[in-house]
Scaffold this active site. Structure first.
Site, short mmCIF file in Angstrom:
data_model
loop_
_atom_site.label_atom_id
_atom_site.label_comp_id
_atom_site.label_asym_id
_atom_site.label_seq_id
_atom_site.Cartn_x
_atom_site.Cartn_y
_atom_site.Cartn_z
N CYS A 8 0.86 -1.19 0.00
CA CYS A 8 0.00 0.00 0.00
C CYS A 8 0.90 1.24 0.00
CB CYS A 8 -0.99 -0.01 1.16
SG CYS A 8 -0.25 0.08 2.80
N ASN A 11 2.39 1.55 4.09
CA ASN A 11 2.71 0.30 4.81
C ASN A 11 2.55 0.48 6.33
OD1 ASN A 11 5.59 -1.91 5.28
ND2 ASN A 11 3.48 -2.48 5.02
N CYS A 13 -1.11 1.18 7.44
CA CYS A 13 -2.54 0.94 7.69
C CYS A 13 -3.04 -0.35 7.03
CB CYS A 13 -3.39 2.12 7.19
SG CYS A 13 -3.05 3.67 8.03
N ARG A 14 -3.20 -0.32 5.70
CA ARG A 14 -3.89 -1.44 5.02
C ARG A 14 -3.02 -2.67 4.82
NH1 ARG A 14 -5.44 2.05 -0.03
NH2 ARG A 14 -3.39 2.83 0.58
N SER A 15 -1.81 -2.50 4.26
CA SER A 15 -1.02 -3.71 3.96
C SER A 15 -0.52 -4.44 5.21
CB SER A 15 0.12 -3.42 2.96
OG SER A 15 1.04 -2.49 3.46
N ASP A 123 -8.71 4.02 1.95
CA ASP A 123 -7.57 4.24 2.84
C ASP A 123 -8.02 4.80 4.18
OD1 ASP A 123 -5.17 4.84 4.05
OD2 ASP A 123 -4.23 5.44 2.16
#
Ligand code: 4NP
Length: 154
Positions: A8, A11, A13-15, A123
């Site tokens: 993401c 690196n 939050c999401r990934s 996001d």
């Protein structure tokens, strides 16, 4: 060994959430000797930082481990080292292609294209909605594990 890389923008939050959730599913399926997971950023903005507080809180809420995780940037050599390189949104996909030298490869794809949603993972750094992220990440990770089991005959 089958190697998965989630990517993401930051690196944080999401990934990293996808990395932790996927590792949890893999452990529950007793496939940890066959599949490894990592995550990386397209940007250099948060290198060395642990996951965002919102991601940490959500993982803790669901009892999922995140020990030792810290942001790192995507490297060109990741292309050879990973079998599945998964972007959280369309921007990530464009940046992954550029950073990896525009390889023509089906191993690079957008995460939620594996599900019926076929959308970007919004996001949470901007939306603040880490529950939405968690729900979509869990659905995507389940679909990814099914795909890998099928493709790798596990
Ligand atoms: P991520 O979220 O890509 O899911 O880790 C973001 C993290 C940091 C920033 C943007 C998005 N930032 O602008 O610093």
């Amino acid at each position: 060994m089958i190697n998965i890389l989630f990517v993401c923008l930051g690196n944080i939050c999401r990934s990293p959430m996808a990395e932790a959730v996927m590792r949890d599913l893999i452990e529950n399926a007793k496939l940890n000797d066959k599949i490894k997971v990592d995550s990386a950023a397209t940007s250099s903005w948060h290198i060395g930082e642990p996951p965002h507080r919102g991601t940490q809180d959500k993982l803790r809420e669901y009892g999922i481990s995140m020990t030792g995780m810290q942001s790192r940037q995507l490297h060109k050599r990741d292309f050879e080292q990973f079998d599945y390189i998964i972007g959280m949104d369309e921007n990530n996909i464009r940046n992954i292609y550029t950073m990896l030298g525009n390889p023509d490869s089906p191993k690079i794809f957008r995460f939620l294209d594996l599900t019926d949603h076929r959308m970007d993972v919004p996001d949470p750094y901007y939306t603040g909605d880490f529950q939405e992220t968690y729900d979509l990440v869990l659905e995507g990770c389940r679909a990814l594990l099914d795909k890998i089991k099928h493709e790798q005959k596990l």
